[in-house]
Design an enzyme around this catalytic site. Structure first.
Site, PDB file in Angstrom:
ATOM      1  N   ARG A  78      70.173  57.964  59.104  1.00  0.00           N
ATOM      2  CA  ARG A  78      69.099  57.796  60.086  1.00  0.00           C
ATOM      3  C   ARG A  78      68.005  56.936  59.463  1.00  0.00           C
ATOM      4  NH1 ARG A  78      69.467  62.615  63.702  1.00  0.00           N
ATOM      5  NH2 ARG A  78      71.664  62.438  64.232  1.00  0.00           N
TER       6      ARG A  78
ATOM      7  N   GLU B 235      64.963  56.440  59.859  1.00  0.00           N
ATOM      8  CA  GLU B 235      63.632  56.821  60.353  1.00  0.00           C
ATOM      9  C   GLU B 235      62.665  56.775  59.212  1.00  0.00           C
ATOM     10  OE1 GLU B 235      65.109  60.271  63.314  1.00  0.00           O
ATOM     11  OE2 GLU B 235      63.281  60.681  62.181  1.00  0.00           O
TER      12      GLU B 235
ATOM     13  N   ARG C 296      61.293  67.651  55.770  1.00  0.00           N
ATOM     14  CA  ARG C 296      62.591  68.036  56.311  1.00  0.00           C
ATOM     15  C   ARG C 296      63.424  66.853  56.794  1.00  0.00           C
ATOM     16  NH1 ARG C 296      61.835  70.621  62.033  1.00  0.00           N
ATOM     17  NH2 ARG C 296      60.940  68.845  63.083  1.00  0.00           N
TER      18      ARG C 296
ATOM     19  N   SER D  94      71.207  70.541  67.833  1.00  0.00           N
ATOM     20  CA  SER D  94      70.917  70.126  69.188  1.00  0.00           C
ATOM     21  C   SER D  94      72.255  69.845  69.826  1.00  0.00           C
ATOM     22  CB  SER D  94      70.071  68.859  69.123  1.00  0.00           C
ATOM     23  OG  SER D  94      69.343  68.735  70.287  1.00  0.00           O
TER      24      SER D  94
ATOM     25  N   ARG E 252      69.632  71.066  55.751  1.00  0.00           N
ATOM     26  CA  ARG E 252      68.590  71.824  56.436  1.00  0.00           C
ATOM     27  C   ARG E 252      68.972  73.296  56.563  1.00  0.00           C
ATOM     28  NH1 ARG E 252      65.491  69.506  61.729  1.00  0.00           N
ATOM     29  NH2 ARG E 252      65.036  67.638  60.542  1.00  0.00           N
TER      30      ARG E 252
END
Lengths: 237, 533
Positions: free
Chosen positions: B305, B307, B313, B459, B507
């Site tokens: 990712r 980001e 986290r 999710s 996580r």
């Protein structure tokens, strides 16, 4: 001998009859016309203040109405998403035996969903006491009873909202259910019933409590025996 | 000039100058001094050697080049207990600490999660030189020790094997460590202080950056050994639980031609003459596997990712544990499977990894993880009401912000006493375009999130398996159909209804153990600021 034509013809429309005896100047003067500046200013400022106050009042009325409408939406939401989730934490070694009957009573009036979970602190999940019910939509129910078997509390502890304090003990749970079923309507005729019910609950508490002495238990049993007499149910029904 | 007759002759037969003479004298003096010193040293050495009774009992081992296979059994330190009392054993471990006076030396030997005290004192067979040698071995060196196990009356508080100690008879250095260590393992193992303080009472802590720069040393601490063994346990339980339910493990490609999930956070790689991307998630390929009739699949692999989130986290690369399952009539069938899988993982960790959990708790104390069986499933409007009652102003069609999620976690913990729960029926407008809307009320969707200790770990949703409906929903989200043509085509030839979800392994471990930073549960973490080691 002679008839003569009249000199005049009295027609009420021709003659302007006076309707005022004396004409005098007006005592009440109109400001604009008279042009007295100080008085004009005071009056304009007064007018301004009046209109400002009225505007402020209008504003406040609008705001209050807006807030009222906001408040009503939250209470409305409260009523719609409304099912109450009653969470009871109980210990498998002292199951709340009355819970089964309380649920039966609630079912007479509401749609009740019963969920049973075992906490990670216990291995015995007491599946024979109450069975877990599955559902695909919790919204269909009015009341959800969630029973959690845990190792900790001696008395069952009931949680309603995280913000309200928990309810301790089986008799208090029974009081809560009673309130939901409308037994505690504060009409004077039911005061006797309510008070007697409370006495019964308190006696049950004493019997259930591990810390009570034998004498205390005996006394409580006697009280109950006195109330019950020869009836099948307390309070006769 | 002095006596001409006594002038010595230089190399070329001519008389030497004064300077040359002086130089010669000086050289001679130096040589004489050197010789004298060497003689003294040799004398001393001889004397010492003559007194060293333990000459063969210690020293630096010759580098192990597999020249021989001695008939020796090395006991793992973790197995040494009162059962081996009075026995002579060989042990290999790292020199964790050592302190010595002239006559004795106390050391602690360490192997993975276990430590044991070993001591050596001058005696009949042990010479002063040997004790001195032992005290001078640099920390972290790997040593082979031969000694006798003795029971102790007073527990050795600082060691895991606290009821025994070794009296050293022989000690050899297998692999020497450089004397200057960038961080001390002892400091890295101390419980963290509040307020991120770095020192307390002369006992320093090691901060995160130093640990990550010297990851090899940091990973040697007993705590880190325990964390990563537990992480392996999570993967093993994930695989075992799902395989037992009939799932098939697949491996999906990580170099892909188009960004899969919505969002532009993809890494680009040069791929021969064009560009390719690193997969943000195996979503597309999981669904293709379902369309290819594998029915129940899971995959364990890297997720990338891009980001620029520098938080406690987020990582740019992490390990994703993803699963997808075709169901018969209702997506709650899948929800049940995922919930049960988590419960199996938590129970399995509690049963088989208790030693690791205890080890970690020594340095990072945290409350044990609580959960309910069967899993608690709440619905979104309930959660919004709980938050509204607690004072958070939000509508029931808004997404949960991170602080709201944390608060909700605390409220659920207070009411239901669980650290793990599922939130079902999210509002449709906050979910991706491929989420199946609720059939009774299009405001909601058949999607769910799962939380541990108030932080989201999974999710998932029922995916739209009908290509026309999928195109409609994509248009409603303003997505150009051309960019997702390949995705929609996967469902062209019939696809069963399916649902699934993905979790981040790091996580889950971080939240299960109650650690505060995801870098503690990632072996060699990657974030926007770190590319090595």
């Amino acid at each position: 001998m002679y008839s003569a034509k009249p000199h005049f013809e009295y027609n009420s429309t021709n003659v302007q009859l006076p309707d005022v005896m004396y004409k005098a100047s007006s005592m009440v003067t109109i400001c604009d016309n008279t042009g007295d500046n100080n008085v004009t200013q005071e009056l304009t400022s007064l007018k301004q203040r009046q209109s400002d106050l009225l505007r402020g009042l209008d504003d406040m009325i609008e705001r209050v109405n807006k807030m009222k409408s906001m408040v009503t939406t939250t209470t409305n939401k409260g009523n719609n998403a409304e099912f109450r989730d009653i969470v009871i934490h109980a210990c498998p070694s002292q199951p709340p035996l009355s819970l089964k009957y309380l649920i039966k009573m609630l079912r007479q009036r509401f749609k009740v969903l019963v969920k049973v979970h075992g906490h990670s602190s216990v291995t015995n999940h007491m599946t024979s006491f109450l069975t877990n019910e599955e559902t695909t939509n919790r919204n269909h129910y009015d009341i959800i009873i969630t029973l959690i078997w845990k190792s900790a509390p001696d008395d069952p502890i009931t949680h309603l909202h995280p913000s309200s304090s928990p309810i301790v003990g089986e008799s208090n749970l029974a009081r809560l259910v009673g309130r939901m079923l409308g037994y505690y309507d504060n009409t004077p005729t039911s005061f006797l019933i309510i008070t007697t019910t409370d006495v019964i609950y308190d006696a049950c508490d004493v019997i259930n409590n591990i810390g009570s002495t034998k004498k205390q238990r005996q006394d409580a049993l006697q009280t109950l025996g006195g109330v019950l007499n020869n009836n099948q149910w307390f309070m006769g029904k | 000039m002095a006596d001409v007759e006594n002038v010595p002759l230089g190399d070329d037969g001519k008389p030497m100058s004064k300077k040359a003479l002086k130089k010669q004298q000086k050289d001679a003096e130096k040589a004489a001094k050197k010789a004298q010193r060497q003689q003294e040293q040799a004398d001393a050495q001889q004397k010492a050697d003559a007194d060293d009774v333990s000459k063969d009992l210690y020293g630096d081992m010759v580098m192990i080049q597999s020249s021989e296979k001695p008939d020796r059994c090395l006991q793992p330190i973790g197995d040494i207990g009162p059962n081996l009392a009075e026995k002579n054993i060989w042990v290999r471990g790292r020199l964790h600490t050592s302190r010595g006076t002239g006559k004795q030396c106390f050391t602690v030997l360490r192997h993975q999660q276990s430590t044991i005290q070993a001591l050596i004192f001058v005696g009949e067979k042990i010479s002063k030189q040997m004790v001195k040698f032992c005290a001078n071995i640099s920390k972290e060196s790997i040593v082979d020790v031969y000694g006798v196990v003795k029971k102790v009356e007073q527990k050795v508080e600082s060691c895991t094997q606290d009821d025994v100690e070794i009296h050293i008879g022989k000690i050899f250095v297998v692999s020497k460590a450089a004397p200057q260590l960038p961080l001390l393992i002892e400091d890295a193992s101390r419980p963290e202080l509040e307020d991120g303080k770095n020192e307390e009472g002369g006992r320093p802590r090691v901060n995160l950056d130093t640990r990550l720069d010297n990851r090899i040393l940091d990973l040697r601490t007993t705590t880190k050994q325990a964390i990563f063994r537990l992480e392996a346990g999570v993967c093993k339980l994930f695989r075992d639980t799902l395989t037992a339910k009939g799932f098939c493990e697949i491996h999906t490609p990580k170099i892909i031609s188009a960004a899969s999930e919505g969002g532009a956070n993809v890494f680009t790689v040069s791929y021969f003459k064009t560009n390719a991307f690193l997969a943000q998630s195996p979503q597309l390929y999981k669904q293709m596997a379902i369309a290819a009739d594998f029915e129940k699949v899971f995959t364990v692999g890297a997720v990338f990712r891009a980001e620029d989130s520098n938080t406690h986290r987020h990582l740019t690369e992490f390990v994703g544990l993803d699963l997808e399952m075709a169901f018969q009539y209702h997506y709650h069938e899948v929800l049940q499977v995922i919930g049960d899988m988590f419960i199996s993982i938590f129970k399995g960790l509690r049963e088989s990894y208790q030693k690791e959990i205890t080890t970690v708790a020594r340095q990072y104390p945290a409350e044990p993880f609580k959960f309910l069986e069967p899993t608690l499933i709440l619905q979104y409007p309930e959660a919004v009401k709980m938050l509204n009652d607690a004072g958070v102003e939000m509508q029931d069609n808004e997404d949960l912000s991170t602080p709201s999620e944390k608060l909700l976690g605390r409220l659920v913990r207070q009411k239901y006493d669980t650290d793990y729960y599922i939130l079902d029926k999210y509002p449709l407008e906050v979910r991706p375009f491929y989420t199946m809307p609720d059939p009774d009320n299009p405001k909601w969707s058949n999607s769910y999130d799962m939380f541990m200790r108030g932080e989201e770990i999974l999710s998932g949703a029922q995916r739209i398996h009908d290509p026309e409906f999928l195109s409609e929903r994509a248009k409603a989200h303003g997505i150009d159909l051309k960019t997702i043509e390949a995705y929609i085509d996967s469902f062209k030839y019939g696809c069963p209804p399916h649902a699934g979800g993905g979790i981040g392994m790091e996580r889950v471990v971080m939240l299960y153990l109650g650690l505060h930073n995801i870098r503690s549960s990632s072996l060699f973490p990657r974030d926007p600021k770190r590319l090595t080691p």
